[in-house]
Design an enzyme around this catalytic site. Structure first.
Site, PDB file in Angstrom:
ATOM      1  N   LYS A 158       0.829  -1.217   0.000  1.00  0.00           N
ATOM      2  CA  LYS A 158       0.000   0.000   0.000  1.00  0.00           C
ATOM      3  C   LYS A 158       0.860   1.262   0.000  1.00  0.00           C
ATOM      4  O   LYS A 158       1.907   1.306   0.649  1.00  0.00           O
ATOM      5  CB  LYS A 158      -0.900   0.037   1.247  1.00  0.00           C
ATOM      6  N   LYS A 201      -1.178  -7.496   5.816  1.00  0.00           N
ATOM      7  CA  LYS A 201      -1.787  -8.775   5.458  1.00  0.00           C
ATOM      8  C   LYS A 201      -3.044  -8.462   4.653  1.00  0.00           C
ATOM      9  O   LYS A 201      -3.805  -7.555   5.001  1.00  0.00           O
ATOM     10  CB  LYS A 201      -2.144  -9.518   6.745  1.00  0.00           C
ATOM     11  N   HIS A 208     -15.849  -3.621   5.895  1.00  0.00           N
ATOM     12  CA  HIS A 208     -15.265  -2.306   6.186  1.00  0.00           C
ATOM     13  C   HIS A 208     -16.219  -1.622   7.159  1.00  0.00           C
ATOM     14  O   HIS A 208     -17.359  -1.328   6.806  1.00  0.00           O
ATOM     15  CB  HIS A 208     -15.135  -1.490   4.888  1.00  0.00           C
ATOM     16  N   GLU A 275     -11.196   4.137  10.237  1.00  0.00           N
ATOM     17  CA  GLU A 275     -11.635   3.049   9.368  1.00  0.00           C
ATOM     18  C   GLU A 275     -10.975   1.737   9.795  1.00  0.00           C
ATOM     19  O   GLU A 275      -9.764   1.686  10.041  1.00  0.00           O
ATOM     20  CB  GLU A 275     -11.269   3.343   7.912  1.00  0.00           C
ATOM     21  N   ASN A 289      -9.525   9.183   8.519  1.00  0.00           N
ATOM     22  CA  ASN A 289      -9.811  10.310   7.631  1.00  0.00           C
ATOM     23  C   ASN A 289     -10.138  11.537   8.471  1.00  0.00           C
ATOM     24  O   ASN A 289     -10.934  11.462   9.399  1.00  0.00           O
ATOM     25  CB  ASN A 289     -10.979   9.982   6.701  1.00  0.00           C
ATOM     26  N   ARG A 291     -11.680  14.432   7.866  1.00  0.00           N
ATOM     27  CA  ARG A 291     -12.632  15.329   7.190  1.00  0.00           C
ATOM     28  C   ARG A 291     -14.036  14.756   7.361  1.00  0.00           C
ATOM     29  O   ARG A 291     -14.192  13.656   7.856  1.00  0.00           O
ATOM     30  CB  ARG A 291     -12.306  15.372   5.703  1.00  0.00           C
ATOM     31  N   VAL A 294     -18.169  11.342   2.717  1.00  0.00           N
ATOM     32  CA  VAL A 294     -19.317  11.295   1.796  1.00  0.00           C
ATOM     33  C   VAL A 294     -20.530  10.670   2.497  1.00  0.00           C
ATOM     34  O   VAL A 294     -21.662  11.133   2.373  1.00  0.00           O
ATOM     35  CB  VAL A 294     -18.950  10.451   0.543  1.00  0.00           C
ATOM     36  N   ARG A 337     -24.635   5.791  -3.423  1.00  0.00           N
ATOM     37  CA  ARG A 337     -23.921   6.844  -4.163  1.00  0.00           C
ATOM     38  C   ARG A 337     -24.317   6.755  -5.627  1.00  0.00           C
ATOM     39  O   ARG A 337     -24.206   5.692  -6.234  1.00  0.00           O
ATOM     40  CB  ARG A 337     -22.414   6.641  -4.069  1.00  0.00           C
TER      41      ARG A 337
HETATM   42  P1  ADP Z   1      -7.824   4.493   0.723  1.00  0.00           P
HETATM   43  O1  ADP Z   1      -7.227   5.544   1.588  1.00  0.00           O
HETATM   44  O2  ADP Z   1      -7.236   4.435  -0.642  1.00  0.00           O
HETATM   45  O3  ADP Z   1      -9.322   4.519   0.728  1.00  0.00           O
HETATM   46  P2  ADP Z   1      -7.839   2.305   2.677  1.00  0.00           P
HETATM   47  O4  ADP Z   1      -6.657   1.873   3.449  1.00  0.00           O
HETATM   48  O5  ADP Z   1      -8.865   3.105   3.405  1.00  0.00           O
HETATM   49  O6  ADP Z   1      -7.362   3.102   1.366  1.00  0.00           O
HETATM   50  O7  ADP Z   1      -8.550   1.037   2.053  1.00  0.00           O
HETATM   51  C1  ADP Z   1      -9.609   1.132   1.127  1.00  0.00           C
HETATM   52  C2  ADP Z   1     -10.220  -0.219   0.912  1.00  0.00           C
HETATM   53  O8  ADP Z   1      -9.227  -1.165   0.451  1.00  0.00           O
HETATM   54  C3  ADP Z   1     -10.778  -0.873   2.179  1.00  0.00           C
HETATM   55  O9  ADP Z   1     -12.088  -0.450   2.458  1.00  0.00           O
HETATM   56  C4  ADP Z   1     -10.745  -2.336   1.780  1.00  0.00           C
HETATM   57  O10 ADP Z   1     -11.795  -2.640   0.898  1.00  0.00           O
HETATM   58  C5  ADP Z   1      -9.442  -2.433   0.999  1.00  0.00           C
HETATM   59  N1  ADP Z   1      -8.313  -2.805   1.882  1.00  0.00           N
HETATM   60  C6  ADP Z   1      -7.464  -1.965   2.510  1.00  0.00           C
HETATM   61  N2  ADP Z   1      -6.570  -2.649   3.261  1.00  0.00           N
HETATM   62  C7  ADP Z   1      -6.868  -3.959   3.116  1.00  0.00           C
HETATM   63  C8  ADP Z   1      -6.332  -5.199   3.644  1.00  0.00           C
HETATM   64  N3  ADP Z   1      -5.282  -5.189   4.462  1.00  0.00           N
HETATM   65  N4  ADP Z   1      -6.926  -6.363   3.270  1.00  0.00           N
HETATM   66  C9  ADP Z   1      -7.983  -6.383   2.421  1.00  0.00           C
HETATM   67  N5  ADP Z   1      -8.525  -5.261   1.897  1.00  0.00           N
HETATM   68  C10 ADP Z   1      -7.992  -4.067   2.229  1.00  0.00           C
END
Ligand code: ADP
Length: 447
Positions: A158, A201, A208, A275, A289, A291, A294, A337
């Protein structure tokens, strides 16, 4: 209280903020690009200033123009909404340096949470459970491989500066990791101007679930419960509900308590969302986040509290309007949405709206800046509105949602309304049996 607020945004959220201001007796200043002169937020605001050409970098992201608009109109506070400059720490600092108030958190917290590794480290120290992963930035494939070996595949690479569901690559084996690690870094660099990545992982069937919190300048912090945002496509939310049909009272109380305590220790101010992924009864923090989100209206529907008014209140130095005991949860709310996109391949579908008939009746709220004759410009995010529906129970909410989607008419452009109509009739959705990968699996079956 502020006399005049500049709204540094467009579309439905600009209108949403305008409405909160009007109800608090505050005058509003709209800013807009040349592409948005006919936009609803511009029409309704007390004053408006054109701040540049269509491209966002020249208008809604143009800090000198926005500061000049505030100066010109005498607005003493700026609400950034979501997206655009809402999580830009430099903007927060500039606003403060000019003696104005940003309706949002302090720059230091925007900065900390904008760096996902720093956010993980800070919240880990405050007792918030994380997704297992690297302690810090991972700067070589060798280190990535060692960490993946420790936590087990599949893993997710990420972007430290990631957002909007971008900058994430899954790897199921060491071979895949070599490629995905390189791709993730390149994508992160292109999208965010920062190639730093970390590793988590990859969870296979989580929900979520996120917590809405709000802090005032006296150090009081409250939570407004959770939202379940597991219905996603490409890691972007499509539909959200509150409360989560999955959480027990005990689990909810425990995670909310921990989140409030962590946010209090940070000395945070304003609205924030923690989150989490939730799997097998455990919460795993992913990001915070800084802010308004949505999907905030689903929380407003079940608490009967205006979160934007609360944001303005605490930014003006006033205490939160309610203490935790006075925040009561009642009923169920779902938000769809609605995007100006092809419901089949999701390609953007800007153009002129020829017909607009939003649904109505009890328990139905539509947050949108659309009107018949409005031309959806091609320059910005494709979300054109949100349908939010309330019911005393989830079943009642679902029936009302179905009939509201049937009533909704947006003519002239393609929208994702047909996707929602189909989605809400799916047995697994009706029984709340879904995870973050469910919609994509379902859409493959549809094709
Ligand atoms: P962004 O800031 O781009 O929104 P996030 O970290 O909030 O990124 O993650 C967005 C979405 O990506 C999560 O809601 C989930 O669906 C997926 N995701 C993020 N981390 C993981 C993880 N470790 N395993 C599985 N899905 C993930």
């Amino acid at each position: 209280m502020f006399e005049k607020v500049l709204i540094a945004n467009r579309g439905e959220i600009a209108l949403r903020i305008h409405r909160a201001c009007r109800e608090m007796g505050i005058c509003t200043v709209a800013i807009h690009s040349t592409a948005d002169s006919e936009a609803m937020h511009v029409r309704l605001a007390d004053e408006s200033v054109c701040i540049g050409p269509p491209a966002a970098r020249d208008s809604y992201l143009n800090i000198p123009s926005i500061m000049a608009a505030a100066e010109l109109t005498g607005a003493r506070a700026i609400h950034p909404g979501y997206g655009f400059l809402s999580e830009n720490a430099e903007f927060a600092r500039i606003v403060e340096a000019h003696g104005l108030t940003l309706i949002g958190p302090k720059a230091q917290h925007i900065e900390m949470m904008g760096d996902k590794v720093a956010a993980r480290q800070a919240l880990d120290q405050l007792g918030i459970p994380l997704v297992p992963g690297s302690e810090g930035i991972v700067d070589s494939f060798h280190t990535a491989q060692r960490i993946a070996g420790e936590i087990g595949y599949p893993v997710l690479v990420k972007a430290v500066a990631g957002g909007g569901g971008r900058g994430m690559r899954v790897a199921s084996s060491a071979n895949e990791l070599e490629l995905e690690f390189a791709v993730a870094r390149r994508e992160a660099s292109e999208a965010f101007g920062n190639d730093q990545v970390y590793i988590e992982k990859y969870l296979l069937n989580p929900r979520h679930i996120e917590l809405q919190i709000m802090a005032d300048s006296t150090g009081d912090v409250v939570h407004f419960g959770e939202r379940d945002c597991s219905i996603q496509r490409r890691h972007q939310k499509i539909l959200e509900e509150a409360p989560s049909p999955l959480l027990s009272e005990e689990l909810r109380a425990d995670i909310c308590l921990r989140a409030v305590s962590a946010v209090q220790k940070l000395g945070y101010l304003g609205a924030g969302t923690l989150e989490f992924l939730f799997q097998d009864g455990e919460f795993y923090f992913i990001e915070m986040n800084t802010r308004i989100q949505v999907e905030h209206p689903v929380t407003e529907m079940i608490t009967d509290i205006d979160l934007v008014c609360e944001q303005i209140r605490v930014a003006a130095g006033e205490p939160l309007s309610r203490c935790q005991e006075d925040i009561r949860f009642k009923g169920h709310a779902i938000e769809c949405r609605i995007n100006a996109e092809s419901p089949v391949d999701f390609s953007p579908a800007p153009g002129q709206v020829t017909e607009y008939h939003p649904p109505g009746g009890g328990g139905v709220r539509v947050d949108s800046a659309l009107y018949a004759g409005y031309r959806v410009p091609p320059f910005y995010d494709s979300m054109i509105g949100k349908l939010i529906v309330y019911g005393l129970s989830r079943d009642e909410c679902l029936m009302r949602l179905k009939r509201s989607l049937e009533e909704f008419v947006i003519g002239g452009i393609e929208t994702t309304l047909p996707l929602h109509r189909r989605l809400v009739s799916e047995p697994d959705f009706i029984s709340a049996n879904y995870d973050i990968h469910w919609l994509e699996r379902l859409m493959k079956e549809w094709n």
